[in-house]
Design an enzyme around this catalytic site. Structure first.
Site, PDB file in Angstrom:
ATOM      1  N   ARG A  42      20.962  13.805  40.146  1.00 17.15           N
ATOM      2  CA  ARG A  42      22.511  13.418  40.462  1.00 17.15           C
ATOM      3  C   ARG A  42      22.748  13.841  41.749  1.00 17.15           C
ATOM      4  O   ARG A  42      23.513  13.139  42.508  1.00 17.15           O
ATOM      5  CB  ARG A  42      23.323  14.086  39.147  1.00 17.15           C
ATOM      6  CG  ARG A  42      23.220  13.389  38.141  1.00 17.15           C
ATOM      7  CD  ARG A  42      24.119  13.703  36.881  1.00 17.15           C
ATOM      8  NE  ARG A  42      24.317  12.676  35.898  1.00 17.15           N
ATOM      9  CZ  ARG A  42      25.018  12.892  34.618  1.00 17.15           C
ATOM     10  NH1 ARG A  42      25.577  13.976  34.735  1.00 17.15           N
ATOM     11  NH2 ARG A  42      24.914  11.875  33.968  1.00 17.15           N
ATOM     12  N   LYS A 179      26.052   6.904  16.190  1.00 12.80           N
ATOM     13  CA  LYS A 179      27.226   6.542  15.599  1.00 12.80           C
ATOM     14  C   LYS A 179      27.645   5.055  15.966  1.00 12.80           C
ATOM     15  O   LYS A 179      27.825   4.772  17.174  1.00 12.80           O
ATOM     16  CB  LYS A 179      28.515   7.474  15.710  1.00 12.80           C
ATOM     17  CG  LYS A 179      28.457   9.004  15.133  1.00 12.80           C
ATOM     18  CD  LYS A 179      29.572   9.765  15.502  1.00 12.80           C
ATOM     19  CE  LYS A 179      29.556  10.703  14.706  1.00 12.80           C
ATOM     20  NZ  LYS A 179      30.852  11.794  15.380  1.00 12.80           N
ATOM     21  N   GLY A 328      23.116   8.751  28.041  1.00 12.68           N
ATOM     22  CA  GLY A 328      22.518   9.781  28.382  1.00 12.68           C
ATOM     23  C   GLY A 328      21.292   9.932  27.803  1.00 12.68           C
ATOM     24  O   GLY A 328      20.101  10.415  28.285  1.00 12.68           O
ATOM     25  N   GLY A 351      29.030   6.735  28.874  1.00 10.83           N
ATOM     26  CA  GLY A 351      30.476   6.164  28.733  1.00 10.83           C
ATOM     27  C   GLY A 351      30.854   5.035  29.373  1.00 10.83           C
ATOM     28  O   GLY A 351      31.518   4.131  29.022  1.00 10.83           O
TER      29      GLY A 351
HETATM   30  P1  ADP Z   1      23.057   7.429  24.115  1.00  8.35           P
HETATM   31  O1  ADP Z   1      23.393   8.941  24.750  1.00  8.35           O
HETATM   32  O2  ADP Z   1      21.893   7.134  24.699  1.00  8.35           O
HETATM   33  O3  ADP Z   1      24.444   6.768  24.042  1.00  8.35           O
HETATM   34  P2  ADP Z   1      23.950   8.584  21.250  1.00  8.35           P
HETATM   35  O4  ADP Z   1      24.397   9.770  22.046  1.00  8.35           O
HETATM   36  O5  ADP Z   1      24.654   7.659  20.650  1.00  8.35           O
HETATM   37  O6  ADP Z   1      22.717   7.897  22.773  1.00  8.35           O
HETATM   38  O7  ADP Z   1      22.811   9.051  20.497  1.00  8.35           O
HETATM   39  C1  ADP Z   1      21.643   9.772  20.468  1.00  8.35           C
HETATM   40  C2  ADP Z   1      21.427  10.974  19.358  1.00  8.35           C
HETATM   41  O8  ADP Z   1      21.075   9.943  18.052  1.00  8.35           O
HETATM   42  C3  ADP Z   1      20.111  11.411  19.683  1.00  8.35           C
HETATM   43  O9  ADP Z   1      20.244  12.820  19.551  1.00  8.35           O
HETATM   44  C4  ADP Z   1      19.293  11.213  18.277  1.00  8.35           C
HETATM   45  O10 ADP Z   1      18.541  12.313  17.964  1.00  8.35           O
HETATM   46  C5  ADP Z   1      20.341  10.673  17.174  1.00  8.35           C
HETATM   47  N1  ADP Z   1      19.629   9.760  16.337  1.00  8.35           N
HETATM   48  C6  ADP Z   1      19.186   8.560  16.422  1.00  8.35           C
HETATM   49  N2  ADP Z   1      18.684   8.002  15.390  1.00  8.35           N
HETATM   50  C7  ADP Z   1      18.786   9.088  14.223  1.00  8.35           C
HETATM   51  C8  ADP Z   1      18.780   9.031  13.068  1.00  8.35           C
HETATM   52  N3  ADP Z   1      18.171   7.985  12.414  1.00  8.35           N
HETATM   53  N4  ADP Z   1      19.167  10.146  12.206  1.00  8.35           N
HETATM   54  C9  ADP Z   1      19.870  11.094  12.859  1.00  8.35           C
HETATM   55  N5  ADP Z   1      20.156  11.183  14.195  1.00  8.35           N
HETATM   56  C10 ADP Z   1      19.656  10.002  15.118  1.00  8.35           C
HETATM   57 MG    MG Z   2      24.485  10.743  24.108  1.00 12.43          MG
END
Ligand code: ADP
Ligand code: MG
Length: 373
Positions: A42, A179, A328, A351
């Site tokens: 960064r 989520k 992230g 975000g």
């Molecule tokens: P990003 O940061 O790329 O937007 P998120 O923060 O929404 O992604 O989600 C990432 C998290 O989701 C990771 O820590 C991963 O371990 C968790 N995750 C993904 N699939 C599952 C699953 N089937 N069960 C539990 N956790 C999960």
């Molecule tokens: Mg995340």
């Protein structure tokens, strides 16, 4: 929508930049381990903007947040390690103390904005990852001094608005992560933009539940089941395809690694998409001309459940499509698999990238546009 002023526009407004004090809002929210920077990406990402300004003789003052100090000084989130690294990469460039040591930053307090712009001739926002927040350092200075977007912010805006405004088809969005509730707004917006939506990660279980499929003890959001039903109906009505996994890996009721179909019996937990789904998702990505990916396909931090995310990351690297990754954890996964150089753009904002795709605008961009008039 009038355009956002660039560094060249700022120069045109301020005249000779030599000796002018320019406040640059950067995103120096680097990962720290015991006060040591574990990845200086960064800081390096801000260098093109800083160099453009210092090349013209401007006095550059950078400012950033780091971590989440609760509006008061906290030595754990001191900018000192960043200042040290910045001095090596860009000697002579100043760095203010952590913006979030002052409660006025997140509250967008006019008094704090006043201290930020004191003695400043111009302002540059190069902190894409913070531009979805109406914080003092993001939306304040453009009200008072000539302002512009930096090179990093400009690249992010070009790429992400390009997805919205100039889609190449088929345009595919691959979504995963924990989520659906975090990403509901963007899922709705994407349904209008893309030709198909590929869904993995824990969020697929809420979609499974919406179809009445048993999900065992997998992570899901009961209060989002109806929303997922509606999204499936909406997709059908709009002629869009939603691809869900038809096999899952995880652990059975005894806690042993197991592979399931798209129905999980009581006590079992799904942690990744299965090999069949990973292959099917690969085909969709290979046939696309534009792909946006956000959210890992499984709990990739655990090696046993990294295969789905790894396969999708490899497909992102291999496809001829224009590929963009936001988020992230998705970016971290890509870096872990050493594939971050193989995609067209890795967004520095999680975000912020989702919000820009969803709304086509961000508070930080609106503030810059308004500063022009
Ligand atoms: P990003 O940061 O790329 O937007 P998120 O923060 O929404 O992604 O989600 C990432 C998290 O989701 C990771 O820590 C991963 O371990 C968790 N995750 C993904 N699939 C599952 C699953 N089937 N069960 C539990 N956790 C999960
Ligand atoms: Mg995340």
């Amino acid at each position: 929508m009038s355009s956002i002023p660039t560094l060249e526009d700022l120069e045109a407004r301020l005249g000779d930049l030599n000796g002018k004090r320019i406040l640059v809002r950067t995103d120096f929210n680097v990962p720290l381990d015991d006060g040591t920077i574990t990845d200086d990406f960064r800081i390096r990402a801000a260098l093109p903007t800083i160099k453009w300004l210092t090349d013209r003789g401007a006095i550059v003052v950078t400012a950033s947040h780091l971590g989440r100090p609760k509006g008061e000084p906290n030595p754990k989130y001191s900018m000192a390690p960043v200042r040290e690294r910045l001095a090596e990469l860009a000697p002579g460039v100043e760095l203010l103390e952590n913006l979030r040591f002052d409660p006025g930053e997140t509250a967008n307090d006019p008094a704090f904005v006043a201290t930020l712009v004191e003695g400043i001739d111009g302002y540059v926002n190069d902190a894409f990852g913070a531009s979805h927040r109406a914080h003092a350092s993001i939306v304040g200075p453009p009200q008072f001094v000539p302002s512009a977007m930096g090179r990093l912010l400009q690249k992010e805006v070009d790429v992400l608005l390009g997805l919205r405004n100039k889609p190449r088809r088929p345009f595919v969005a691959v979504l995963g992560g924990a989520k659906i509730s975090d990403k509901l707004g963007v899922v709705e917006a994407l349904l209008d933009l893309v030709d198909s939506l590929v869904i993995g990660g824990a969020m697929c279980f809420t979609f499974f539940a919406a179809q009445g499929l048993p999900i065992g003890d997998s992570l899901f959001e009961p209060d989002m089941v109806d929303t997922c039903k509606r999204l499936l109906d909406e997709a059908r009505a709009k002629g869009k395809v939603i691809y869900l996994p038809d096999d899952i890996t995880g652990v059975d009721a005894a806690g042993n690694f197991a592979t399931f179909g798209n129905q999980l019996n009581a006590g079992s937990k799904g942690f990744d998409i299965g090999p069949g789904s990973a292959a099917a998702f690969t085909d969709v990505i290979m046939d696309a001309r534009m792909v946006f990916w956000n959210g890992p396909m499984g709990m990739f931090e655990d090696d046993r459940f990294a295969a789905g995310t790894r396969t999708v990351a490899q497909a992102m690297a291999d496809t001829k499509a224009f590929t963009v990754v936001g988020g992230g954890d998705s970016a971290a996964a890509l870096a872990q698999f050493k594939l971050d150089d193989e995609v067209d753009h890795v967004s520095t904002g999680g975000g912020a990238s989702l919000e820009l795709l969803e709304n086509g605008d961000l508070p930080g961009l609106r503030a810059l546009r308004a500063s022009q008039s």
